[in-house]
Design a protein around this motif. Structure first.
Motif, PDB file in Angstrom:
ATOM      1  N   LEU A  48     -67.406 -13.980  14.117  1.00 43.97           N
ATOM      2  CA  LEU A  48     -68.729 -14.446  13.734  1.00 43.97           C
ATOM      3  C   LEU A  48     -69.660 -14.578  14.933  1.00 43.97           C
ATOM      4  O   LEU A  48     -70.873 -14.672  14.773  1.00 43.97           O
ATOM      5  CB  LEU A  48     -68.622 -15.807  13.033  1.00 43.97           C
ATOM      6  CG  LEU A  48     -67.889 -15.824  11.688  1.00 43.97           C
ATOM      7  CD1 LEU A  48     -67.642 -17.261  11.243  1.00 43.97           C
ATOM      8  CD2 LEU A  48     -68.699 -15.077  10.632  1.00 43.97           C
ATOM      9  N   ASP A  70     -71.854 -13.280  17.620  1.00 42.15           N
ATOM     10  CA  ASP A  70     -72.592 -12.033  17.777  1.00 42.15           C
ATOM     11  C   ASP A  70     -72.408 -11.480  19.190  1.00 42.15           C
ATOM     12  O   ASP A  70     -72.554 -12.191  20.179  1.00 42.15           O
ATOM     13  CB  ASP A  70     -74.080 -12.280  17.510  1.00 42.15           C
ATOM     14  CG  ASP A  70     -74.882 -10.989  17.461  1.00 42.15           C
ATOM     15  OD1 ASP A  70     -74.323  -9.952  17.075  1.00 42.15           O
ATOM     16  OD2 ASP A  70     -76.080 -11.024  17.826  1.00 42.15           O
ATOM     17  N   ARG A  83     -64.223  -6.973  12.787  1.00 39.05           N
ATOM     18  CA  ARG A  83     -65.655  -7.084  12.513  1.00 39.05           C
ATOM     19  C   ARG A  83     -65.847  -7.734  11.139  1.00 39.05           C
ATOM     20  O   ARG A  83     -65.110  -7.434  10.197  1.00 39.05           O
ATOM     21  CB  ARG A  83     -66.338  -5.720  12.546  1.00 39.05           C
ATOM     22  CG  ARG A  83     -66.380  -5.087  13.935  1.00 39.05           C
ATOM     23  CD  ARG A  83     -67.162  -3.783  13.930  1.00 39.05           C
ATOM     24  NE  ARG A  83     -67.308  -3.241  15.270  1.00 39.05           N
ATOM     25  CZ  ARG A  83     -66.427  -2.472  15.876  1.00 39.05           C
ATOM     26  NH1 ARG A  83     -65.309  -2.131  15.236  1.00 39.05           N
ATOM     27  NH2 ARG A  83     -66.640  -2.027  17.099  1.00 39.05           N
ATOM     28  N   VAL A  84     -66.831  -8.616  11.057  1.00 36.65           N
ATOM     29  CA  VAL A  84     -67.158  -9.274   9.795  1.00 36.65           C
ATOM     30  C   VAL A  84     -68.666  -9.223   9.593  1.00 36.65           C
ATOM     31  O   VAL A  84     -69.435  -9.058  10.539  1.00 36.65           O
ATOM     32  CB  VAL A  84     -66.679 -10.752   9.779  1.00 36.65           C
ATOM     33  CG1 VAL A  84     -65.180 -10.843   9.895  1.00 36.65           C
ATOM     34  CG2 VAL A  84     -67.346 -11.560  10.877  1.00 36.65           C
ATOM     35  N   ASP A  85     -69.074  -9.370   8.347  1.00 36.76           N
ATOM     36  CA  ASP A  85     -70.492  -9.406   7.993  1.00 36.76           C
ATOM     37  C   ASP A  85     -70.790 -10.767   7.366  1.00 36.76           C
ATOM     38  O   ASP A  85     -70.577 -10.963   6.172  1.00 36.76           O
ATOM     39  CB  ASP A  85     -70.826  -8.276   7.021  1.00 36.76           C
ATOM     40  CG  ASP A  85     -72.317  -8.187   6.719  1.00 36.76           C
ATOM     41  OD1 ASP A  85     -73.070  -9.063   7.189  1.00 36.76           O
ATOM     42  OD2 ASP A  85     -72.737  -7.239   6.018  1.00 36.76           O
ATOM     43  N   PRO A  86     -71.272 -11.728   8.164  1.00 37.67           N
ATOM     44  CA  PRO A  86     -71.486 -13.075   7.620  1.00 37.67           C
ATOM     45  C   PRO A  86     -72.526 -13.114   6.510  1.00 37.67           C
ATOM     46  O   PRO A  86     -72.402 -13.902   5.570  1.00 37.67           O
ATOM     47  CB  PRO A  86     -71.935 -13.892   8.839  1.00 37.67           C
ATOM     48  CG  PRO A  86     -72.402 -12.884   9.833  1.00 37.67           C
ATOM     49  CD  PRO A  86     -71.595 -11.655   9.588  1.00 37.67           C
ATOM     50  N   LEU A  87     -73.563 -12.282   6.601  1.00 38.30           N
ATOM     51  CA  LEU A  87     -74.584 -12.266   5.546  1.00 38.30           C
ATOM     52  C   LEU A  87     -73.991 -11.800   4.227  1.00 38.30           C
ATOM     53  O   LEU A  87     -74.353 -12.300   3.160  1.00 38.30           O
ATOM     54  CB  LEU A  87     -75.754 -11.373   5.959  1.00 38.30           C
ATOM     55  CG  LEU A  87     -76.645 -11.918   7.087  1.00 38.30           C
ATOM     56  CD1 LEU A  87     -77.701 -10.889   7.468  1.00 38.30           C
ATOM     57  CD2 LEU A  87     -77.309 -13.224   6.668  1.00 38.30           C
ATOM     58  N   ASN A  88     -73.084 -10.840   4.287  1.00 36.07           N
ATOM     59  CA  ASN A  88     -72.424 -10.364   3.070  1.00 36.07           C
ATOM     60  C   ASN A  88     -71.527 -11.458   2.489  1.00 36.07           C
ATOM     61  O   ASN A  88     -71.439 -11.630   1.270  1.00 36.07           O
ATOM     62  CB  ASN A  88     -71.600  -9.119   3.379  1.00 36.07           C
ATOM     63  CG  ASN A  88     -70.939  -8.541   2.142  1.00 36.07           C
ATOM     64  OD1 ASN A  88     -71.574  -8.357   1.109  1.00 36.07           O
ATOM     65  ND2 ASN A  88     -69.651  -8.265   2.235  1.00 36.07           N
ATOM     66  N   SER A 141     -73.674 -13.876   0.644  1.00 34.28           N
ATOM     67  CA  SER A 141     -74.310 -13.345  -0.566  1.00 34.28           C
ATOM     68  C   SER A 141     -73.385 -13.337  -1.767  1.00 34.28           C
ATOM     69  O   SER A 141     -73.830 -13.108  -2.893  1.00 34.28           O
ATOM     70  CB  SER A 141     -74.823 -11.920  -0.305  1.00 34.28           C
ATOM     71  OG  SER A 141     -73.737 -11.043  -0.055  1.00 34.28           O
ATOM     72  N   LEU A 170     -77.709 -18.769   7.010  1.00 29.79           N
ATOM     73  CA  LEU A 170     -76.697 -18.344   7.981  1.00 29.79           C
ATOM     74  C   LEU A 170     -76.570 -19.364   9.105  1.00 29.79           C
ATOM     75  O   LEU A 170     -75.456 -19.680   9.541  1.00 29.79           O
ATOM     76  CB  LEU A 170     -77.063 -16.966   8.557  1.00 29.79           C
ATOM     77  CG  LEU A 170     -76.081 -16.404   9.594  1.00 29.79           C
ATOM     78  CD1 LEU A 170     -74.690 -16.294   9.020  1.00 29.79           C
ATOM     79  CD2 LEU A 170     -76.575 -15.049  10.101  1.00 29.79           C
ATOM     80  N   THR A 225     -69.078 -20.882   3.215  1.00 32.83           N
ATOM     81  CA  THR A 225     -70.141 -20.216   2.466  1.00 32.83           C
ATOM     82  C   THR A 225     -70.759 -21.095   1.394  1.00 32.83           C
ATOM     83  O   THR A 225     -71.764 -20.711   0.796  1.00 32.83           O
ATOM     84  CB  THR A 225     -69.601 -18.932   1.806  1.00 32.83           C
ATOM     85  OG1 THR A 225     -68.500 -19.257   0.943  1.00 32.83           O
ATOM     86  CG2 THR A 225     -69.131 -17.943   2.858  1.00 32.83           C
TER      87      THR A 225
END
Length: 511
Positions: free
Chosen positions: A149, A151, A178-183, A186, A244, A268
């Protein structure tokens, strides 16, 4: 022969970079760890030695000295196992020092060489990256999603010590996580506790909506079985989604507390914490040895629910006074002072008397006046003054329970709350640290709570009649501003102020 490895620890919730220095010298074989190590750190000698042997490496038969710098900061936890082991391998020539110069490591070692998860990886990784001391972070596989998480930081999750060594040697590369925190944010999860399940209690549900829309503290008072707990549990489900920034703040606290899991590395959903009334002061505010966040910090950006409020220890309840005002709690110890974040919405519930049936229209209550006064006196006036909404929750008629019509679901209420919060977000765009009406200070109240002359007259009369304190007066204004936001009004009207005043009724008519 000397080597060094960069790692880190946490003091409270604040990360502290640590340099692990390993020296091999001639003399009788010994393994010494210095630099104010706690018991778990001193025991790392046995774990590291066994893990090296069981991973196919040889423990140097030399005098080994491990220094954890800075030496004046107490080191706690088991996250130093992996950096100590890698430092030993570098000092003995198994690894090249150049291969670990820009690499940080964290992790606990099992005796078989396996890597186990450790708390605090996210704040440590963020601090190391911010200081520019590392480009890569090697952690156990279970911590990889959490560390990713951060960046701009290359995160490698490893299963064993042998895999770490192979990766650093370049003989076998491990996958970058790799992760997508926004995803993650959502993904909308189904709310298990829905307001549609609550029959009747329309006025209480209206107060719950106001509390969510303005981040106001709320207290439910009523007889047993009237739905106080049921209502409070549904508060988190109508709060706006986490941003976020808020999610990362919550995750940092939960990371230090060791509550994250490999399949859920990011918080989340708004936290909902409901400690039992037997909780200690340290359990509620934070503390212990090592110092860890308490329930009020774990509820950061969420809801702290205290059921049976008068049953909590008086000292524990009084601790809430500072966090409810400042959004943080300060823990002072001989070793230093720590600040834990604790910006939460307080939801509380209590009975009007020890038996719970006082004023319910029946003859069940046998409590005398002095008994009721002692019971209510367990909650101090200053704490009650910090609760914006005091809501009477009467018993639900049997006819309402038998009704077939469903109540309004949480999703519809949440949509109104989100719209009200959007108005507040625009309003406070230039007010740092203020995100909702419940957080306004005197300056914001003067600027954003414009009132008609009729409202001024009503408020002035109410201050005298209800004996409102200055804090209570300001909290009524905050609630009135939230009611106006829910109605889409630019200014506070008499109707908004009158509704806000009715939620201070416990000060006018004690239970």
């Amino acid at each position: 022969m000397l080597s060094h490895v960069i790692t880190g620890t946490v003091y409270g919730v604040e990360p502290v970079p640590v340099r692990v220095e390993v020296n091999l010298a001639s003399g009788l074989p010994a393994f010494t760890v210095v630099g104010l190590p706690h018991g778990a750190v001193r025991e790392s000698r046995e774990r590291v030695a066994a893990a090296l042997r069981n991973s196919g490496f040889t423990l140097p038969n030399r005098r080994i000295t491990v220094n954890l710098a800075p030496a004046n900061v107490r080191k706690e936890g088991t996250a130093f196992d992996l950096p100590i082991a890698v430092g030993l391998l570098a000092a003995s020539g198994v690894l090249d020092q150049g291969a670990i110069d820009r690499v940080s490591l964290l992790g606990e070692l099992g005796l078989d060489g396996s890597l186990r998860t450790v708390p605090g990886v996210l704040p440590i990784g963020a601090e190391l990256r911010a200081r520019g001391v590392c480009d890569m972070l090697l952690v156990p596989e279970g911590n990889a999603g959490e560390a990713a998480l951060v960046d701009g930081l290359e995160v490698i999750g490893a299963p064993t010590l042998a895999a770490v060594v192979s990766h650093l040697r370049g003989t076998c590369s491990l996958r970058v996580t790799r992760v997508d925190p926004l995803n993650m944010l959502s993904r909308h999860e189904t709310v298990s506790a829905d307001l549609a399940d609550v029959r009747g209690q329309e006025s209480a549900k209206r107060a719950l909506e106001i509390a969510a829309a303005g981040a106001h503290n709320i207290l439910f008072v009523g007889p047993p079985g009237s739905g106080k707990t049921m209502l409070a549990v549904r508060l988190a489900g109508i709060l706006p989604p986490l941003s976020l920034e808020e999610a990362l703040e919550c995750t940092r606290v939960h990371s230090v507390a060791g509550l994250l899991t490999p399949d859920r590395p990011l918080v989340t959903r708004r936290p909902f914490r409901a400690p039992h009334h037997s909780v200690s002061e340290a359990g509620l505010a934070g503390g212990g040895s090592p110092i860890r966040p308490g329930e009020i910090s774990l509820a950061h950006h969420g809801v702290l629910f205290l059921d049976e409020l008068p049953e909590f220890r008086r000292n524990a309840l009084e601790i809430l006074r500072q966090p409810l005002e400042d959004g943080s709690v300060r823990i002072s110890r001989a070793s230093g002072t720590l600040d834990f974040p604790s910006r939460f919405v307080l939801a509380a519930a209590m009975n009007p008397c020890p038996c719970g049936y006082r004023g319910d229209g029946t003859d069940k209550c046998l409590c005398d006046t002095s008994t009721v006064a002692r019971y209510q006196g367990r909650v101090s006036g200053p704490l009650m003054d910090r609760i914006d909404l005091h809501v009477q929750v009467p018993a639900v008629p049997a006819g309402a329970l038998r009704g077939a019509t469903s109540a309004e679901p949480s999703a519809k209420v949440r949509a109104r709350v989100v719209r009200a919060r959007e108005r507040q977000s625009t309003r406070f765009s230039r007010a740092p640290g203020v995100y909702a009406n419940g957080q306004m200070g005197p300056r914001e109240l003067r600027r954003f709570c414009q009132r008609q002359p009729a409202v001024e007259r009503l408020m002035s009369a109410s201050v005298e009649r209800m004996s409102l304190s200055a804090r209570g007066y300001h909290r009524v204004l905050r609630v009135a501003r939230t009611i106006a936001d829910l109605a889409g009004a630019h200014t506070i009207t008499v109707e908004h102020a009158a509704e806000a005043l009715q939620y201070r009724g416990l000060e006018r008519h004690p239970c």
